[in-house]
Design a protein around this motif. Structure first.
Motif, short mmCIF file in Angstrom:
data_model
loop_
_atom_site.label_atom_id
_atom_site.label_comp_id
_atom_site.label_asym_id
_atom_site.label_seq_id
_atom_site.Cartn_x
_atom_site.Cartn_y
_atom_site.Cartn_z
N ALA A 109 2.39 23.65 -2.67
CA ALA A 109 2.45 23.17 -4.05
C ALA A 109 1.78 21.81 -4.21
CB ALA A 109 3.90 23.09 -4.51
N THR A 110 1.83 20.98 -3.17
CA THR A 110 1.26 19.64 -3.29
C THR A 110 -0.21 19.58 -2.91
OG1 THR A 110 2.01 19.08 -1.06
CG2 THR A 110 3.47 18.50 -2.88
N ARG A 111 -0.72 20.62 -2.31
CA ARG A 111 -2.14 20.64 -1.90
C ARG A 111 -2.99 21.15 -3.04
NH1 ARG A 111 -4.70 23.16 3.25
NH2 ARG A 111 -6.37 21.80 2.74
N GLY A 112 -3.96 20.37 -3.43
CA GLY A 112 -4.89 20.83 -4.46
C GLY A 112 -5.96 21.73 -3.84
N GLN A 113 -6.40 22.69 -4.61
CA GLN A 113 -7.44 23.58 -4.11
C GLN A 113 -8.78 22.88 -4.14
OE1 GLN A 113 -7.21 27.27 -6.32
NE2 GLN A 113 -6.23 28.20 -4.55
N GLN A 114 -9.59 23.16 -3.14
CA GLN A 114 -10.93 22.61 -3.03
C GLN A 114 -11.92 23.77 -3.00
OE1 GLN A 114 -11.89 19.10 -2.58
NE2 GLN A 114 -9.88 18.96 -3.51
N TYR A 115 -13.00 23.63 -3.74
CA TYR A 115 -14.05 24.65 -3.78
C TYR A 115 -15.33 24.02 -3.26
CZ TYR A 115 -10.76 27.07 -6.78
OH TYR A 115 -9.64 27.69 -7.27
N THR A 116 -16.09 24.79 -2.51
CA THR A 116 -17.36 24.32 -1.97
C THR A 116 -18.44 25.31 -2.35
OG1 THR A 116 -16.24 23.27 -0.11
CG2 THR A 116 -18.60 23.67 0.13
N SER A 117 -19.53 24.77 -2.87
CA SER A 117 -20.70 25.57 -3.20
C SER A 117 -21.88 25.03 -2.42
CB SER A 117 -20.98 25.50 -4.70
OG SER A 117 -22.07 26.32 -5.05
N THR A 118 -22.79 25.92 -2.02
CA THR A 118 -23.93 25.52 -1.21
C THR A 118 -25.23 25.91 -1.89
OG1 THR A 118 -22.62 25.85 0.78
CG2 THR A 118 -24.99 25.75 1.07
N ALA A 119 -26.16 24.97 -1.92
CA ALA A 119 -27.52 25.23 -2.39
C ALA A 119 -28.44 25.12 -1.19
CB ALA A 119 -27.92 24.22 -3.47
N ASP B 152 -12.97 20.05 -7.21
CA ASP B 152 -11.66 20.62 -7.52
C ASP B 152 -11.74 21.96 -8.24
OD1 ASP B 152 -10.45 18.43 -6.38
OD2 ASP B 152 -10.23 17.35 -8.28
N ASN B 153 -12.90 22.29 -8.78
CA ASN B 153 -13.05 23.56 -9.48
C ASN B 153 -14.37 24.22 -9.09
OD1 ASN B 153 -15.20 22.66 -11.42
ND2 ASN B 153 -13.56 21.28 -12.07
N PRO B 154 -14.48 25.53 -9.25
CA PRO B 154 -15.70 26.23 -8.82
C PRO B 154 -16.96 25.79 -9.56
CG PRO B 154 -13.96 27.82 -9.37
CD PRO B 154 -13.46 26.45 -9.71
N GLU B 155 -16.82 25.55 -10.85
CA GLU B 155 -17.99 25.15 -11.64
C GLU B 155 -18.50 23.78 -11.21
OE1 GLU B 155 -15.06 26.10 -13.12
OE2 GLU B 155 -15.65 28.15 -13.61
N GLY B 156 -17.59 22.87 -10.96
CA GLY B 156 -17.98 21.54 -10.51
C GLY B 156 -18.67 21.57 -9.16
N ALA B 157 -18.19 22.43 -8.27
CA ALA B 157 -18.82 22.56 -6.96
C ALA B 157 -20.23 23.12 -7.10
CB ALA B 157 -17.97 23.46 -6.06
N GLN C 212 -22.22 23.03 -9.81
CA GLN C 212 -23.07 22.05 -10.48
C GLN C 212 -23.44 20.90 -9.55
OE1 GLN C 212 -20.69 21.01 -13.87
NE2 GLN C 212 -21.27 22.86 -15.02
N GLY C 213 -22.49 20.47 -8.72
CA GLY C 213 -22.77 19.38 -7.78
C GLY C 213 -23.82 19.76 -6.74
N ALA C 214 -23.69 20.95 -6.16
CA ALA C 214 -24.67 21.40 -5.16
C ALA C 214 -26.05 21.53 -5.80
CB ALA C 214 -24.24 22.73 -4.57
N HIS C 215 -26.10 22.10 -6.99
CA HIS C 215 -27.38 22.25 -7.69
C HIS C 215 -27.98 20.89 -8.05
CE1 HIS C 215 -30.43 24.16 -10.16
NE2 HIS C 215 -30.13 23.31 -11.11
N SER C 216 -27.16 19.97 -8.51
CA SER C 216 -27.65 18.64 -8.89
C SER C 216 -28.20 17.88 -7.70
CB SER C 216 -26.54 17.84 -9.56
OG SER C 216 -26.17 18.44 -10.77
N PHE C 217 -27.53 17.95 -6.56
CA PHE C 217 -28.04 17.27 -5.38
C PHE C 217 -29.34 17.91 -4.89
CE2 PHE C 217 -24.30 14.74 -5.10
CZ PHE C 217 -24.69 13.63 -4.35
N ALA C 218 -29.45 19.24 -4.98
CA ALA C 218 -30.70 19.91 -4.60
C ALA C 218 -31.83 19.49 -5.53
CB ALA C 218 -30.51 21.42 -4.63
N GLU C 219 -31.56 19.44 -6.82
CA GLU C 219 -32.58 19.02 -7.79
C GLU C 219 -32.96 17.55 -7.59
OE1 GLU C 219 -34.35 20.48 -10.35
OE2 GLU C 219 -33.67 22.38 -9.49
N ALA C 220 -31.98 16.71 -7.36
CA ALA C 220 -32.25 15.29 -7.17
C ALA C 220 -33.07 15.07 -5.90
CB ALA C 220 -30.93 14.51 -7.09
N TYR C 221 -32.80 15.84 -4.87
CA TYR C 221 -33.58 15.73 -3.61
C TYR C 221 -35.02 16.15 -3.85
CZ TYR C 221 -35.57 17.19 0.81
OH TYR C 221 -36.41 17.38 1.85
N LEU C 222 -35.20 17.25 -4.57
CA LEU C 222 -36.56 17.75 -4.82
C LEU C 222 -37.33 16.82 -5.74
CD1 LEU C 222 -35.81 21.55 -5.20
CD2 LEU C 222 -36.90 20.40 -3.28
#
Length: 144
Positions: free
Chosen positions: A42-52, A127-132, A134-144
């Motif tokens: 109950a006290t552990r928040g879920q973590q989502y990871t997305s990969t680009a 903390d949510n799938p959409e944020g994960a 968007q974050g992976a995509h944003s870092f890939a775009e920023a790198y490129l």
């Protein structure tokens, strides 16, 4: 079923009688274990990871990555470090339109290089799938 311990032999019935006499201790242990398990989940928040995945190729005509990760025209270990640079973190922050600091965003990023490839896997945890995603995509775009 029997177990030999010295001169005495214990039968299954002996264990059942013992469990019947100590039912309260068994019930208490079960209750404490279930409560601790519930409190932990109950006290552990879920973590989502997305990969680009980003294919890294040298500028020019030769696109072969010689001998895997570090030799050849592109050093992928260096490129992986560039993904976590402050300039890329700041660009990713702008792309995400977030109030988090670039350093906080950088802590959520992990970059790996699969062996014998010219690919960067940029993973972002949120903390949510959409944020994960968007974050992976944003870092890939920023790198490129």
């Amino acid at each position: 079923m029997s177990s030999q311990s010295g001169d005495s032999t214990l039968q299954l019935g002996d264990y059942l009688r013992l469990a019947k006499r100590r039912w309260w201790a068994i019930a208490l242990g079960l209750l404490v274990g279930l409560s601790a398990g519930y409190a932990f989940t109950a006290t552990r928040g879920q973590q989502y990871t997305s990969t680009a995945s980003v294919l890294v190729q040298p500028v020019g005509t030769d696109t072969e990555v010689a001998n895997g990760r570090t030799s050849g025209p592109v050093n992928l270990d260096t490129e992986a470090q560039l993904v976590r640079s402050s300039a890329v973190e700041a660009k990713a922050r702008d792309l995400l339109r977030t109030s988090l600091s670039p350093q906080d965003l950088g802590e959520a990023v992990k970059v790996t290089v699969p062996a014998n490839t010219s690919v960067l896997n940029i993973a972002f945890t949120a903390d949510n799938p959409e944020g994960a995603q968007q974050g992976a995509h944003s870092f890939a775009e920023a790198y490129l």
